[in-house]
Design a protein around this motif. Structure first.
Motif, PDB file in Angstrom:
ATOM      1  N   MET A 414       1.280 -11.819 -14.587  1.00  0.00           N
ATOM      2  CA  MET A 414       1.775 -10.573 -14.016  1.00  0.00           C
ATOM      3  C   MET A 414       0.946  -9.363 -14.445  1.00  0.00           C
ATOM      4  N   GLY A 415       0.823  -8.442 -13.531  1.00  0.00           N
ATOM      5  CA  GLY A 415       0.235  -7.146 -13.803  1.00  0.00           C
ATOM      6  C   GLY A 415       1.027  -6.107 -13.037  1.00  0.00           C
ATOM      7  N   PHE A 416       0.505  -4.873 -13.018  1.00  0.00           N
ATOM      8  CA  PHE A 416       1.179  -3.815 -12.271  1.00  0.00           C
ATOM      9  C   PHE A 416       0.135  -3.007 -11.502  1.00  0.00           C
ATOM     10  N   ALA A 417       0.500  -2.654 -10.277  1.00  0.00           N
ATOM     11  CA  ALA A 417      -0.421  -1.946  -9.390  1.00  0.00           C
ATOM     12  C   ALA A 417       0.213  -0.645  -8.912  1.00  0.00           C
ATOM     13  N   LYS A 418      -0.606   0.388  -8.884  1.00  0.00           N
ATOM     14  CA  LYS A 418      -0.146   1.691  -8.408  1.00  0.00           C
ATOM     15  C   LYS A 418      -0.941   2.064  -7.165  1.00  0.00           C
ATOM     16  N   GLY A 419      -0.255   2.373  -6.057  1.00  0.00           N
ATOM     17  CA  GLY A 419      -0.949   2.783  -4.849  1.00  0.00           C
ATOM     18  C   GLY A 419      -0.469   2.105  -3.585  1.00  0.00           C
ATOM     19  N   PHE A 420       0.087   0.905  -3.685  1.00  0.00           N
ATOM     20  CA  PHE A 420       0.515   0.200  -2.481  1.00  0.00           C
ATOM     21  C   PHE A 420       1.619   0.946  -1.731  1.00  0.00           C
ATOM     22  N   GLY A 421       2.530   1.551  -2.461  1.00  0.00           N
ATOM     23  CA  GLY A 421       3.532   2.393  -1.827  1.00  0.00           C
ATOM     24  C   GLY A 421       4.700   1.688  -1.180  1.00  0.00           C
ATOM     25  N   PHE A 422       4.881   0.405  -1.430  1.00  0.00           N
ATOM     26  CA  PHE A 422       6.027  -0.292  -0.849  1.00  0.00           C
ATOM     27  C   PHE A 422       7.328   0.280  -1.423  1.00  0.00           C
ATOM     28  N   LYS A 423       8.309   0.454  -0.554  1.00  0.00           N
ATOM     29  CA  LYS A 423       9.615   0.965  -0.959  1.00  0.00           C
ATOM     30  C   LYS A 423      10.642  -0.153  -1.090  1.00  0.00           C
ATOM     31  N   LYS A 424      10.340  -1.296  -0.478  1.00  0.00           N
ATOM     32  CA  LYS A 424      11.257  -2.442  -0.532  1.00  0.00           C
ATOM     33  C   LYS A 424      10.459  -3.706  -0.219  1.00  0.00           C
ATOM     34  N   GLY A 504       7.203   0.102   3.843  1.00  0.00           N
ATOM     35  CA  GLY A 504       6.923   1.419   3.290  1.00  0.00           C
ATOM     36  C   GLY A 504       5.495   1.734   2.915  1.00  0.00           C
ATOM     37  N   SER A 505       4.597   0.752   2.901  1.00  0.00           N
ATOM     38  CA  SER A 505       3.215   1.054   2.529  1.00  0.00           C
ATOM     39  C   SER A 505       2.512   1.804   3.657  1.00  0.00           C
ATOM     40  N   SER A 506       1.682   2.768   3.281  1.00  0.00           N
ATOM     41  CA  SER A 506       0.898   3.518   4.268  1.00  0.00           C
ATOM     42  C   SER A 506      -0.478   2.905   4.470  1.00  0.00           C
ATOM     43  N   PHE A 507      -0.782   1.816   3.752  1.00  0.00           N
ATOM     44  CA  PHE A 507      -2.094   1.197   3.856  1.00  0.00           C
ATOM     45  C   PHE A 507      -2.321   0.649   5.262  1.00  0.00           C
ATOM     46  N   GLU A 508      -3.550   0.811   5.736  1.00  0.00           N
ATOM     47  CA  GLU A 508      -3.898   0.299   7.059  1.00  0.00           C
ATOM     48  C   GLU A 508      -3.832  -1.219   7.095  1.00  0.00           C
ATOM     49  N   SER A 509      -4.251  -1.856   6.018  1.00  0.00           N
ATOM     50  CA  SER A 509      -4.253  -3.317   5.965  1.00  0.00           C
ATOM     51  C   SER A 509      -3.848  -3.771   4.563  1.00  0.00           C
ATOM     52  N   PRO A 510      -2.538  -3.724   4.248  1.00  0.00           N
ATOM     53  CA  PRO A 510      -2.107  -4.058   2.889  1.00  0.00           C
ATOM     54  C   PRO A 510      -2.400  -5.509   2.501  1.00  0.00           C
ATOM     55  N   PHE A 511      -2.340  -6.435   3.461  1.00  0.00           N
ATOM     56  CA  PHE A 511      -2.644  -7.829   3.137  1.00  0.00           C
ATOM     57  C   PHE A 511      -4.112  -7.996   2.739  1.00  0.00           C
ATOM     58  N   MET A 512      -5.000  -7.353   3.485  1.00  0.00           N
ATOM     59  CA  MET A 512      -6.423  -7.451   3.165  1.00  0.00           C
ATOM     60  C   MET A 512      -6.704  -6.803   1.813  1.00  0.00           C
ATOM     61  N   THR A 513      -6.092  -5.651   1.558  1.00  0.00           N
ATOM     62  CA  THR A 513      -6.302  -4.977   0.271  1.00  0.00           C
ATOM     63  C   THR A 513      -5.786  -5.835  -0.878  1.00  0.00           C
ATOM     64  N   LEU A 514      -4.594  -6.401  -0.708  1.00  0.00           N
ATOM     65  CA  LEU A 514      -4.032  -7.252  -1.753  1.00  0.00           C
ATOM     66  C   LEU A 514      -4.947  -8.436  -2.053  1.00  0.00           C
ATOM     67  N   ALA A 515      -5.566  -8.988  -1.027  1.00  0.00           N
ATOM     68  CA  ALA A 515      -6.416 -10.172  -1.193  1.00  0.00           C
ATOM     69  C   ALA A 515      -7.577  -9.917  -2.141  1.00  0.00           C
ATOM     70  N   PHE A 516      -7.987  -8.655  -2.293  1.00  0.00           N
ATOM     71  CA  PHE A 516      -9.127  -8.324  -3.149  1.00  0.00           C
ATOM     72  C   PHE A 516      -8.721  -7.903  -4.559  1.00  0.00           C
TER      73      PHE A 516
END
Length: 547
Positions: A414-424, A504-516
């Motif tokens: 486990m780690g923690f990430a700041k920036g994804f912006g998910f609300k739920k 809730g995320s504002s990312f254009e492609s949250p899945f692609m970002t998460l993959a990296f």
């Protein structure tokens, strides 16, 4: 379909002579036998097919033959692809599958041999490609390069295994591609001097110019996650002969909605860039650099070309490969059928207790994630503690991120990430560069558990969950790709993306970002199944920083 003899006329865009002429082409047995100037031609443009100089077809979520079906509709006739993703999962078997499937379609798909499988020793991978295996693969006729040498530390420090791979490639007269984000000075000089001739990781103009000054070709990248075109487009004016265009990683919805390399041509024209410089970066430069078997609309060349309405709108009307029409009137004229299931997925389901993080003294190191950027920052944050466990802090956008091996039943990290912006909710996937373990991020341990175990039950794919509800796309080929047609896959993926956008995320492609977020060769802070990884120190660090 057999070769035919035919005439075709229009406004011919000659990339070599840098002129547009009204002309009629005569094609015989797949070859251009004459080019005659004419006073009057149909109001359409004829030009060489476009080339993506570096991409991972796996990121389209489609097997190569299915990808080709979508790409040709955007005017793409050539691709240099690195099967690095499937190689991490299935080794040589995966590379063989990609090459053999690509042979089923008429576009020019050529391969790089993955140079770093696994990318580092700090993660669990499905396979290892050592220098002997790499050398064997380099000898295949479908291969044009050693793909992105990510282990720049190994090059600079003269690691023998890395240098053997480079030497084997150079001895065969093939190119060596780089992957060196932020590398500069003496270390960059040593990296380039080893024989590495191209790089797609430049994110600013200064970095690109330094690499060009040392003789490198720069692949300007614009994919679903990493977007460098805006920063690097001045190179079209200053160094048009030293650039190529690529996408690196492109999701299928972007391929259909925005386009492929043609999208970058249109963007460049809107910025006032020279048409011929743009098209050379998308045709002549990569064809020459890699020695691709694609014609350039010159007398005697194979009849490989596309017909479009106008460069500014770039609607593809027809596509030809060696004189055969392979796309016309919005119809792809070649078959793409496959029903293979090929995987390497041994993970068993986990329990809620497996996701618990016990607090320690001090702040925690958080991964700072940015939309459209593979680079991350590191930030010290105060943990939120609930019921004796460190949990996601939605209010402060500090979310738990999990990586766990798909190849064994090692404990989740486990780690923690700041920036994804998910609300739920939570998202999870088996696309996690580069070893493609399971990666997830979420707002609660319960949603994370639901997403991860759903993914395990499917043996790979992409999942989004929220309060018991879910959407998912199963990827039955290595947990990376689907056998489905592009249209069917995009329909499934669109539902998934719509569901995820409601989290809730504002990312254009949250899945692609998460993959990296598990790619340990791109700074600064990432997460692997072996721990939180500081790329600059190149070592695993503690999640918590002592006071």
């Amino acid at each position: 379909m057999t070769n035919t003899n035919f005439l075709i006329s229009g406004k011919l865009i000659d990339i070599v002579s840098r002129e547009i002429i009204k002309a009629e082409l005569e094609i015989k047995e797949g070859q251009i036998v004459s080019i005659r100037k004419k006073e009057s031609v149909p109001d359409r443009y004829i030009l060489p097919g476009l080339v993506d100089a570096h991409m991972h077809i796996e990121s389209s979520l489609l097997i190569p033959s299915r990808f080709a079906n979508l790409a040709v509709q955007q005017g793409t006739l050539g691709v240099v692809t690195d099967p690095h993703e499937i190689a991490n999962v299935l080794g040589e078997i995966g590379v063989d599958f990609m090459i053999n499937d690509a042979k089923k379609v008429p576009i020019e798909i050529r391969f790089g041999v993955p140079s770093c499988v696994p990318a580092t020793k700090h993660e669990t991978s499905g396979f290892v490609l050592d220098s002997n295996i790499v050398e064997s693969l380099l000898k295949r006729e479908e291969v044009v390069c050693l793909a992105e040498v990510m282990d720049f530390v190994g090059v600079v420090e003269e690691d023998l295994e890395v240098l053997r791979k480079i030497r084997a490639c150079k001895n065969l007269g093939k190119k060596v591609d780089g992957h060196a984000p932020g590398l500069k000075g003496q270390n960059l000089k040593k990296y380039v001097a080893s024989g590495i001739s191209a790089d797609h990781e430049c994110s600013n103009i200064e970095e690109a110019l330094e690499k060009i000054s040392l003789g490198m070709m720069i692949q300007i990248r614009e994919g679903s996650a990493a977007k460098d075109f805006e920063a690097l487009y001045p190179l079209f004016d200053s160094h048009p002969e030293k650039i190529m265009l690529c996408t690196d990683d492109l999701h299928p919805d972007d391929l259909i909605e925005n386009g492929h390399i043609n999208y970058l041509i249109k963007r460049g024209l809107k910025k006032g860039l020279d048409l011929f410089s743009l098209l050379r970066a998308a045709t002549y430069n990569p064809i020459q650099h890699y020695g691709l078997d694609l014609g350039m609309l010159q007398l005697g060349d194979p009849a490989d070309f596309i017909v479009i309405d106008h460069p500014e709108s770039f609607v593809v009307e027809q596509a030809y490969r060696k004189g055969k029409c392979i796309y016309k009137d919005r119809k792809v004229l070649f078959e793409t059928n496959n029903d293979i299931i090929l995987n390497n997925f041994s993970r068993k389901s986990i329990l809620l207790s497996d996701l618990q993080v016990k607090p320690q003294n001090g702040s925690l190191h958080a991964i700072v994630v940015k939309d459209g950027d593979l680079l991350t920052d590191s930030l010290l944050c105060e943990p939120k503690i609930d019921n004796g466990n460190v949990v996601s802090d939605v209010e402060n956008d500090l979310l738990k991120i999990v990586v766990m091996s798909r190849y064994d039943n090692g404990k989740p990290v486990m780690g923690f990430a700041k920036g994804f912006g998910f609300k739920k909710g939570a998202i999870a996937e088996s696309i996690a560069h580069d070893s493609h373990n399971i990666i997830a991020v979420g707002t609660s341990d319960e949603d994370l558990l639901h997403a991860i175990n759903t993914l395990i039950d499917m043996k790979g794919g992409i999942v989004a969950v929220n309060n018991g509800d879910r959407e998912a796309v199963r990827l039955e080929v290595a947990g990376l790709m689907s056998n489905k047609t592009g249209e069917d896959l995009i329909s499934d993926y669109t539902r998934l993306r719509k569901f995820a956008s409601g989290l809730g995320s504002s990312f254009e492609s949250p899945f692609m970002t998460l993959a990296f977020m598990s790619l340990l060769v791109i700074p600064k802070l990432k997460l692997s199944d072996k721990g939180l990884f500081d790329v600059e120190q190149f070592k695993v660090i503690n999640l918590f920083k002592d006071l």
